[in-house]
Enzyme design. Structure first.
Site, PDB file in Angstrom:
ATOM      1  N   CYS A 105      62.662  69.337  17.889  1.00  0.00           N
ATOM      2  CA  CYS A 105      62.218  67.994  18.706  1.00  0.00           C
ATOM      3  C   CYS A 105      61.994  66.969  18.137  1.00  0.00           C
ATOM      4  CB  CYS A 105      61.092  68.475  19.665  1.00  0.00           C
ATOM      5  SG  CYS A 105      59.607  68.951  18.636  1.00  0.00           S
TER       6      CYS A 105
ATOM      7  N   ASP B 232      61.708  75.947  16.562  1.00  0.00           N
ATOM      8  CA  ASP B 232      62.259  74.800  15.547  1.00  0.00           C
ATOM      9  C   ASP B 232      62.683  75.587  14.222  1.00  0.00           C
ATOM     10  OD1 ASP B 232      62.003  72.918  17.437  1.00  0.00           O
ATOM     11  OD2 ASP B 232      60.078  72.082  16.630  1.00  0.00           O
TER      12      ASP B 232
ATOM     13  N   CYS C  50      54.664  71.296  14.221  1.00  0.00           N
ATOM     14  CA  CYS C  50      55.932  70.806  13.635  1.00  0.00           C
ATOM     15  C   CYS C  50      55.685  70.459  12.361  1.00  0.00           C
ATOM     16  CB  CYS C  50      56.323  69.741  14.577  1.00  0.00           C
ATOM     17  SG  CYS C  50      56.858  70.159  16.093  1.00  0.00           S
TER      18      CYS C  50
ATOM     19  N   CYS D 298      57.979  77.489  18.776  1.00  0.00           N
ATOM     20  CA  CYS D 298      58.798  76.614  19.727  1.00  0.00           C
ATOM     21  C   CYS D 298      60.216  76.949  19.306  1.00  0.00           C
ATOM     22  CB  CYS D 298      58.466  75.333  20.092  1.00  0.00           C
ATOM     23  SG  CYS D 298      58.714  74.320  18.508  1.00  0.00           S
TER      24      CYS D 298
END
Lengths: 405, 154
Positions: free
Chosen positions: B63, B35, B107, B33
């Site tokens: 996020c 990050d 994450c 994504c």
């Protein structure tokens, strides 16, 4: 805590006048519109009166309006059923790269089922190129589907001209007008539209109610089979309160449209001017003016991520949304922001405010008070800033996501 | 969507920022994504003479889940021996946060990778080894690569 709703492109609150119009149809006038008795008759009358109201608003005839459950269903009927009813003429459809998922995924489904789709690119403002439309539409093209206004960046597409090209080449023209009905003047005749999708909850009507305009003489077949409701195109007992609410909401929206648009545009300009005071920020989509929905302000902020901004704003009572990959279920950044040429890392920093009838200048002041501090706070903890080279990570990201249409 | 603990960690993050002249630096980017995260460590010794993470800071672009896991991981790792810290895994981080949405599990992998890179960077420098990334200029592989820290704070 004070709450400020600036996500009207997602949904709007039901107008109280609409609620009043709907209420009797839940319990006093609850009849099935197909029944012969008086309960049925009063429901039928309400449905047909609503149909006339909707038809008048977009300069159509009542028999060209089909009530549905909303935008997604309308898009599905329009695209699938035009395709299947006309497949003998050709198996080619044309659409754009910035459509709502309801159109995008339906076209992809058709691609898997043996149809060929051409995906029109857009410029940095999100506008489809008419020359490209002209080239894409051939004798084998049965349907062109291009949205009227984009839900993320507010771009208003040149649908009059697209419709004209379709007429000349003999292809049906569908437009997803979910974001524009009630906000932009629509005349299906002048705009050369064959099919148009709309949803009530975007213009202060109820959720679960929408309509599809189908120009008379358009070859289409039903998606829902059953009791033959809506002249055989959409079976299922009519959602009478929803239909009444949709018509009432549209009537109000049309009456107040110009005044409200002018008011919202002033607020949008105020918001934009204030937000661009934050360093390293920009506007996504066209400048505020005739090419953009009056209530849409889609901003970008370097070095910060959208979902974090949305939650921090929410902690301050402000409701906004983002096209960041992190907030989507697929973890893909917004296909719209990608289509206008934003690199991934910039898509992450997008923040959409969509204003509405309840928005005041005071609300904008409040947002402009909170926003700079939130951006600053997130930038402080971000490893990114001007001059930090992330090309190596970018390359990874591009590679993983690099599957455009 | 997020647990109360994730939201609390996001609202009151710990160890965010950077360390000047860190002993180890791990830079990672998530290809899923997008990050990005930089982890800085200072290494010290405990009474037994084992090497421990004396201080740890993180800079994160990402996020809510990325920020919350960065904060949680650094809190967990602080004071641990380097070997203990290397045993932290994504499940442990997620458990400390009362779980993460399935699509956000990566994450916690990202922050864990960052810490591993930082420790590796420290150990490489201590052993006087040349940065592996500098020895491999070719970039034929398109798989997820974690950028090696170079020890210089930037």
């Amino acid at each position: 805590m004070k709450r400020i709703y600036l996500d009207h492109a997602a949904t709007t609150p039901l107008d109280e006048r609409v609620l009043n119009a709907m209420q009797p149809f839940f319990w006093q006038k609850f009849g099935n519109a197909s029944s012969v008795h008086s309960f049925g008759t009063e429901a039928r009358e309400a449905v047909e009166k609503s149909r006339e109201t909707v038809a008048k608003a977009i300069n159509a005839r009542p028999e060209e309006i089909y009530f549905t459950s909303g935008g997604t269903e309308s898009d599905n009927i329009a695209i699938l059923e035009i395709a299947y009813a006309n497949r003998e003429r050709g198996k080619h459809i044309v659409t754009s790269k910035i459509e709502h998922h309801a159109v995008e995924e339906t076209c992809k489904f058709l691609e898997k089922d043996g149809f060929m789709a051409s995906w029109l690119g857009v410029d940095k403002e999100g506008l489809v190129d008419l020359g490209e439309v002209g080239n894409a539409v051939t004798g084998k093209t049965i349907l062109v589907s291009v949205m009227h206004a984009n839900n993320e960046i507010g771009t208003i597409e040149p649908i009059v001209e697209i419709g004209k090209i379709c007429r000349e080449k003999g292809a049906f023209f569908h437009t997803d007008a979910v974001q524009s009905v009630g906000k932009e003047k629509i005349d299906v005749n002048k705009m050369n539209i064959d099919l148009l999708s709309s949803s009530a909850h975007k213009f202060y009507g109820p959720k679960g109610a929408g309509f599809l305009f189908v120009k008379e003489g358009t070859e289409i077949q039903p998606l829902m089979h059953g009791g033959g409701h809506e002249r055989g195109l959409r079976s299922g007992t009519e959602n009478v309160p929803g239909i009444v609410g949709l018509a009432a909401a549209l009537e109000i929206a049309e009456k107040e449209r110009e005044k409200e648009n002018a008011r919202e545009r002033i607020l949008a300009k105020k918001l934009l001017k204030g937000a661009l005071g934050i360093e390293n920020s920009w506007l996504n989509g066209p400048a505020i003016g005739p090419k953009r929905l009056s209530n849409n302000v889609n901003l970008g902020f370097d070095f910060v991520e959208g979902e974090s901004m949305v939650l921090m704003l929410s902690d301050k009572g402000i409701a906004a949304s983002t096209g960041s990959a992190c907030s989507s279920k697929s973890l893909e950044p917004s296909h719209v922001l990608r289509a206008i040429g934003l690199p991934h890392v910039k898509c992450h920093g997008s923040l959409r405010f969509s204003l509405g009838r309840g928005t005041t200048a005071k609300d904008i002041d409040y947002v402009l008070g909170a926003l700079p501090r939130i951006v600053e706070k997130l930038r402080k903890i971000s490893p990114l800033r001007k001059g930090v080279d992330i090309s190596e990570f970018e390359e990874d990201i591009e590679h993983v996501h690099g599957h455009e249409h | 969507m997020y647990s109360e603990k994730v939201l609390k960690e996001f609202r009151h993050p710990k160890n965010l920022g950077k360390i000047h002249n860190p002993d180890g630096l791990g830079k990672v980017g998530n290809p899923v994504c997008g990050d990005l995260l930089w982890i800085y460590i200072k290494v010290g010794k405990n009474k037994k003479g084992q090497e421990i993470i004396k201080d740890i800071k993180v800079k994160t672009f990402g996020c809510v889940a990325a920020l919350a896991t960065s904060s949680k991981l650094t809190t967990m790792a602080k004071g641990m021996t380097l070997d203990e810290a290397l045993k932290i895994n994504k499940e442990k981080i997620a458990k400390e946060l009362d779980g993460l949405p399935p699509q956000k599990m990566h994450c916690s992998v990202l922050s864990m990778d960052g810490l591993r890179r930082a420790i590796e960077d420290y150990r490489n420098k201590k052993a006087g080894r040349i940065e592996p990334s500098k020895k491999q200029p070719s970039r034929s592989s398109c798989r997820h690569r974690n950028k090696k820290g170079n020890g210089k704070s930037n």
